[in-house]
Design an enzyme around this catalytic site. Structure first.
Site, PDB file in Angstrom:
ATOM      1  N   LYS A 237       4.914   6.614  -0.862  1.00  0.00           N
ATOM      2  CA  LYS A 237       6.378   6.274  -0.511  1.00  0.00           C
ATOM      3  C   LYS A 237       7.240   6.468  -1.648  1.00  0.00           C
ATOM      4  CE  LYS A 237       5.183   2.216   2.206  1.00  0.00           C
ATOM      5  NZ  LYS A 237       5.630   0.847   2.512  1.00  0.00           N
TER       6      LYS A 237
ATOM      7  N   ASP B 131      -3.136  -2.752   5.951  1.00  0.00           N
ATOM      8  CA  ASP B 131      -3.037  -4.111   6.840  1.00  0.00           C
ATOM      9  C   ASP B 131      -1.690  -4.697   6.689  1.00  0.00           C
ATOM     10  OD1 ASP B 131      -3.534  -4.732   3.958  1.00  0.00           O
ATOM     11  OD2 ASP B 131      -3.462  -6.783   4.708  1.00  0.00           O
TER      12      ASP B 131
ATOM     13  N   GLU C 198      -7.048   5.770  -2.860  1.00  0.00           N
ATOM     14  CA  GLU C 198      -6.114   4.546  -2.489  1.00  0.00           C
ATOM     15  C   GLU C 198      -5.589   4.667  -1.224  1.00  0.00           C
ATOM     16  OE1 GLU C 198      -4.802   1.874  -2.957  1.00  0.00           O
ATOM     17  OE2 GLU C 198      -3.936   1.378  -4.997  1.00  0.00           O
TER      18      GLU C 198
ATOM     19  N   VAL D 246       3.940   0.470   7.090  1.00  0.00           N
ATOM     20  CA  VAL D 246       2.897   0.990   8.049  1.00  0.00           C
ATOM     21  C   VAL D 246       1.635   0.146   8.097  1.00  0.00           C
ATOM     22  CG1 VAL D 246       3.734   3.279   8.053  1.00  0.00           C
ATOM     23  CG2 VAL D 246       2.161   2.837   6.279  1.00  0.00           C
TER      24      VAL D 246
ATOM     25  N   GLY E 229      -7.881  -1.627   1.240  1.00  0.00           N
ATOM     26  CA  GLY E 229      -7.381  -0.542   2.192  1.00  0.00           C
ATOM     27  C   GLY E 229      -7.982   0.981   2.402  1.00  0.00           C
TER      28      GLY E 229
ATOM     29  N   ARG F 141      -6.333  -3.316  10.286  1.00  0.00           N
ATOM     30  CA  ARG F 141      -7.217  -2.166   9.423  1.00  0.00           C
ATOM     31  C   ARG F 141      -7.861  -1.436  10.412  1.00  0.00           C
ATOM     32  NH1 ARG F 141      -6.519  -3.399   3.992  1.00  0.00           N
ATOM     33  NH2 ARG F 141      -6.598  -5.878   3.508  1.00  0.00           N
TER      34      ARG F 141
ATOM     35  N   ASP G 195       3.135   2.703  -3.343  1.00  0.00           N
ATOM     36  CA  ASP G 195       4.505   2.244  -2.701  1.00  0.00           C
ATOM     37  C   ASP G 195       5.126   2.110  -4.137  1.00  0.00           C
ATOM     38  OD1 ASP G 195       6.210   0.931  -1.205  1.00  0.00           O
ATOM     39  OD2 ASP G 195       5.372  -0.937  -1.595  1.00  0.00           O
TER      40      ASP G 195
HETATM   41  P1  IMP Z   1       2.301  -0.710  -5.045  1.00  0.00           P
HETATM   42  O1  IMP Z   1       1.661  -1.651  -6.251  1.00  0.00           O
HETATM   43  O2  IMP Z   1       3.719  -1.346  -4.744  1.00  0.00           O
HETATM   44  O3  IMP Z   1       2.151   0.558  -5.162  1.00  0.00           O
HETATM   45  O4  IMP Z   1       1.310  -1.221  -3.657  1.00  0.00           O
HETATM   46  C1  IMP Z   1       0.137  -0.681  -3.415  1.00  0.00           C
HETATM   47  C2  IMP Z   1      -0.423  -1.521  -2.546  1.00  0.00           C
HETATM   48  O5  IMP Z   1       0.531  -2.397  -1.659  1.00  0.00           O
HETATM   49  C3  IMP Z   1      -1.330  -0.761  -1.492  1.00  0.00           C
HETATM   50  O6  IMP Z   1      -2.436  -0.619  -2.032  1.00  0.00           O
HETATM   51  C4  IMP Z   1      -1.278  -1.683  -0.484  1.00  0.00           C
HETATM   52  O7  IMP Z   1      -2.237  -2.704  -0.146  1.00  0.00           O
HETATM   53  C5  IMP Z   1       0.125  -2.361  -0.164  1.00  0.00           C
HETATM   54  N1  IMP Z   1       1.178  -1.659   0.596  1.00  0.00           N
HETATM   55  C6  IMP Z   1       2.329  -1.134   0.247  1.00  0.00           C
HETATM   56  N2  IMP Z   1       2.918  -0.488   1.097  1.00  0.00           N
HETATM   57  C7  IMP Z   1       2.168  -0.609   2.289  1.00  0.00           C
HETATM   58  C8  IMP Z   1       2.226  -0.695   3.690  1.00  0.00           C
HETATM   59  O8  IMP Z   1       3.294   0.183   4.247  1.00  0.00           O
HETATM   60  N3  IMP Z   1       1.688  -0.934   4.529  1.00  0.00           N
HETATM   61  C9  IMP Z   1       0.437  -1.848   4.183  1.00  0.00           C
HETATM   62  N4  IMP Z   1       0.105  -2.147   2.932  1.00  0.00           N
HETATM   63  C10 IMP Z   1       1.114  -1.650   1.948  1.00  0.00           C
HETATM   64 MG    MG Z   2      -2.733  -4.707   1.261  1.00  0.00          MG
END
Ligand code: IMP
Ligand code: MG
Length: 175
Positions: A132, A160, A100, A154, A45, A166, A104
């Site tokens: 987020k 993606d 990064e 998004v 990403g 991407r 999320d």
């Molecule tokens: P986390 O572990 O929930 O913080 O997730 C992080 C990963 O989830 C990111 O590096 C993304 O690959 C994916 N991700 C989370 N939200 C989105 C989004 O809105 N669009 C695309 N990928 C996302």
């Molecule tokens: Mg991803």
């Protein structure tokens, strides 16, 4: 098949991305004056953000990358993360900046931070294009944030959905 699909709307434009990334680069340049920085991109990403950001960091930097994969569905993080690619260089006693695409739930970054800390870098900071905060499951400090967004999925500019979108030059949102 039309690309991009009609239901995808531009959310953050290329000029907005450019301006904000320039500011982030300037801030990072100031904060690390006189230091050599290892800038670690989290694949896949980070690719577009990373390549634009480092052009605005006016310091001697070492570029490195790692790959992470989260078990679970494409759109939901399970917090169980594995390395698909490890770093090429040791980071002991180095100043390290992780780049990064998005934070999320924070689970991925929290795993990564804990893992990299065991390698004893001199310092470890995080720069994420998007955050987020409403979705956080674990507290994780993000030192540089491009844009704080609401609870939307998004795509584009590196992000993606099922491996796609991407290559869009903007951040888009599905209507
Ligand atoms: P986390 O572990 O929930 O913080 O997730 C992080 C990963 O989830 C990111 O590096 C993304 O690959 C994916 N991700 C989370 N939200 C989105 C989004 O809105 N669009 C695309 N990928 C996302
Ligand atoms: Mg991803």
């Amino acid at each position: 098949m039309t690309f991009p699909p009609a239901e995808l709307e531009e959310y953050i434009s290329p000029p907005q991305l450019h301006e904000r990334i320039k500011e982030l680069g300037k801030q990072i340049t100031q904060d690390y004056q006189g230091k050599e920085l290892v800038v670690i991109g989290v694949l896949n990403g980070c690719v577009l953000f990373y390549s634009d950001l480092i052009r605005h960091i006016d310091l001697p930097i070492i570029c490195d990358f790692l790959g992470l994969s989260s078990y679970g569905s494409e759109t939901k993080s399970s917090g169980v993360v594995r390395f698909t690619k490890d770093l090429s260089h040791a980071i002991q006693d180095k100043d390290v900046l992780i780049v990064e695409d998005i934070v999320d739930t924070g689970l991925t970054l929290s795993f990564l931070k804990d893992n990299l800390k065991t390698r004893q870098p001199r310092s470890l900071k995080i720069c994420s294009l998007l955050s987020k905060p409403d979705r956080r499951k674990v507290e994780v400090e993000v030192d540089y944030i491009g844009f704080t967004i609401g609870d939307h999925f998004v795509v584009g500019y590196g992000l993606d959905l099922d491996g796609k979108f991407r290559n869009l030059p903007y951040i888009g949102i599905f209507l």
